[in-house]
Design an enzyme around this catalytic site. Structure first.
Site, mmCIF file in Angstrom:
data_model
loop_
_atom_site.group_PDB
_atom_site.id
_atom_site.type_symbol
_atom_site.label_atom_id
_atom_site.label_comp_id
_atom_site.label_asym_id
_atom_site.label_seq_id
_atom_site.Cartn_x
_atom_site.Cartn_y
_atom_site.Cartn_z
ATOM 1 N N THR A 175 0.897 -0.840 -0.545
ATOM 2 C CA THR A 175 0.156 0.019 0.114
ATOM 3 C C THR A 175 0.960 0.864 0.140
ATOM 4 O OG1 THR A 175 -2.687 -1.047 0.773
ATOM 5 C CG2 THR A 175 -1.779 0.952 1.422
ATOM 6 N N ARG A 203 -14.463 -7.910 -0.098
ATOM 7 C CA ARG A 203 -13.339 -7.437 1.004
ATOM 8 C C ARG A 203 -12.548 -5.966 0.780
ATOM 9 N NH1 ARG A 203 -7.821 -5.413 2.174
ATOM 10 N NH2 ARG A 203 -7.615 -5.977 4.597
ATOM 11 N N VAL A 204 -12.945 -5.246 1.536
ATOM 12 C CA VAL A 204 -12.038 -4.114 1.891
ATOM 13 C C VAL A 204 -11.608 -3.916 3.463
ATOM 14 C CG1 VAL A 204 -12.561 -1.576 1.759
ATOM 15 C CG2 VAL A 204 -13.777 -2.933 0.194
ATOM 16 N N GLY A 205 -10.010 -3.237 3.420
ATOM 17 C CA GLY A 205 -9.341 -2.628 4.277
ATOM 18 C C GLY A 205 -9.049 -1.717 4.949
ATOM 19 N N ASP A 206 -8.263 -0.952 5.555
ATOM 20 C CA ASP A 206 -8.325 0.142 6.251
ATOM 21 C C ASP A 206 -8.600 1.695 5.665
ATOM 22 O OD1 ASP A 206 -5.803 -1.284 6.389
ATOM 23 O OD2 ASP A 206 -4.902 0.927 7.297
ATOM 24 N N THR A 226 -0.247 1.095 6.450
ATOM 25 C CA THR A 226 -0.194 0.180 5.984
ATOM 26 C C THR A 226 0.135 -1.430 6.741
ATOM 27 O OG1 THR A 226 1.516 -0.861 4.468
ATOM 28 C CG2 THR A 226 2.188 0.782 5.948
ATOM 29 N N GLY A 227 -0.607 -1.995 6.730
ATOM 30 C CA GLY A 227 -0.439 -3.416 6.910
ATOM 31 C C GLY A 227 -2.077 -4.073 7.308
ATOM 32 N N GLY A 229 -5.492 -5.123 7.193
ATOM 33 C CA GLY A 229 -5.982 -3.677 7.394
ATOM 34 C C GLY A 229 -7.123 -4.316 8.633
HETATM 35 N N1 ASP Z 1 -3.666 -2.251 4.555
HETATM 36 C C1 ASP Z 1 -4.207 -2.708 3.436
HETATM 37 C C2 ASP Z 1 -5.466 -3.251 3.363
HETATM 38 O O1 ASP Z 1 -5.715 -4.132 4.446
HETATM 39 C C3 ASP Z 1 -3.046 -3.696 2.907
HETATM 40 C C4 ASP Z 1 -1.351 -3.107 3.439
HETATM 41 O O2 ASP Z 1 -1.065 -2.369 4.150
HETATM 42 O O3 ASP Z 1 -0.978 -3.211 1.855
HETATM 43 O O4 ASP Z 1 -5.870 -3.818 2.453
#
Ligand code: ASP
Length: 312
Positions: A175, A203-206, A226-227, A229
């Site tokens: 990300t 699916r949707v992340g943070d 980033t991490g 989500g």
């Molecule tokens: N935070 C992002 C997600 O969960 C993944 C990432 O940081 O690469 O979609």
């Protein structure tokens, strides 16, 4: 040149990034990509431009750079498509725009900015968001633009083992994001991602969720995460750091440390973030092996880094 504090920080994802698995050529490519994005944002701040313009310009560069998991380099989902999420937020008036599950948009961060400025909403999803983007005259690309052999192979590997993975098989979150403080004292944040390789069910992340992966408030700080989500959503990471500053009077350093190294670690939330506060202090903490990151201010700080443990 301005005498006010100006600052920008960017990231290209955190994760298991080890010197031992990097070639000098690849490292130079990553560093070049980060430097380009940093310069694109900083020059705007240096010329008196707004933090909003600066974070958008930096994230556009990162989205156009194949090696990060956003825009052109977005990972494949379970159906072999690229479903991208992005958000942008301006700390002056807490306005925000975001999109999730969008395909074909060349620069999702630009679409998030359009949502913020022209939709009357904060978060648009899927086809509706794409229709809005076309209406606003944004650039769209066909599937070939988003194809790379490396991402395809990652998807095939994930499919074969029926797992949902973070960017690369070796646990990298690719990300991208940017945060900035401009000479008018305004903070802004932006984040953009392709999410997880082989993700299903929309699916949707943070990243596109204001307060979770992206947040900016002139009274406190600007953050891009980033991490994993799911864990960042559950910890409402970006807003939590802002609250610790606003309500507990914590420094940016202490607030970031508490959330990234303690609260997140406690629930297994691997990753990191970039943060700038209203004084222009910069933090780039992570609890993973490394994080693609860079920052620059007008007080002499100018860094492009990848690994952890002070081994730069
Ligand atoms: N935070 C992002 C997600 O969960 C993944 C990432 O940081 O690469 O979609």
């Amino acid at each position: 040149m301005t005498s006010q504090n100006i600052a920008i920080a960017i990231h290209g994802g955190a994760g298991t990034i080890l010197r031992s698995s990097m070639t000098p050529e690849l490292q130079a490519k990553y560093e070049g990509g980060l430097q380009d994005a940093l310069d694109a944002g900083y020059i705007i701040l240096e010329n008196g431009g707004s933090s909003l313009e600066a974070v958008e310009a930096a994230v556009v560069k990162l989205e156009d750079f194949l090696l990060f998991n956003a825009g052109k380099g977005a990972v494949f989902n379970h159906e072999g498509k690229h479903e991208m999420d992005a958000a942008i937020m301006f700390g002056k008036n807490l306005v925000a725009g975001a999109v999730c599950g969008v395909s074909g948009v060349k620069n999702p961060v630009k679409l998030a900015r359009e949502v913020m400025a022209n939709s009357g909403h904060v978060l648009l999803s899927g086809k509706g968001a794409e229709d809005f983007g076309r209406q606003q005259g944004l650039e769209f690309e066909d599937d070939d633009y988003f194809f790379s052999q490396q991402r395809y192979q990652q998807w095939q590997d994930a499919l074969a083992e029926d797992r949902v993975t973070l960017d690369h098989t070796d646990k990298k979150f690719g990300t991208v994001g940017a945060v900035a403080l401009d000479s008018a004292g305004n903070l802004a944040a932006a984040t953009s991602t392709g999410g997880l390789t082989n993700k299903k069910y929309g699916r949707v992340g943070d990243s596109p969720i204001p307060g979770a992966g992206t947040y900016a408030n002139n009274d406190t700080c600007a953050i891009s995460c980033t991490g994993v989500g799911e864990l960042f959503i559950r910890s409402v990471v970006a807003h939590d750091i802002s609250c610790l500053i606003e309500y507990k009077g914590m420094s940016l350093t202490d607030a970031c440390d508490l959330v990234v190294q303690h609260k997140l670690v406690k629930i297994g939330g691997e990753g990191g973030l970039i943060a700038i506060d209203k004084e222009g202090n910069i933090e780039m903490p992570f609890n993973s092996e490394g994080m693609y990151r860079a920052c620059k201010n007008n007080k002499g700080r100018n860094e492009v880094k990848i690994y952890g443990g002070g081994d730069e």
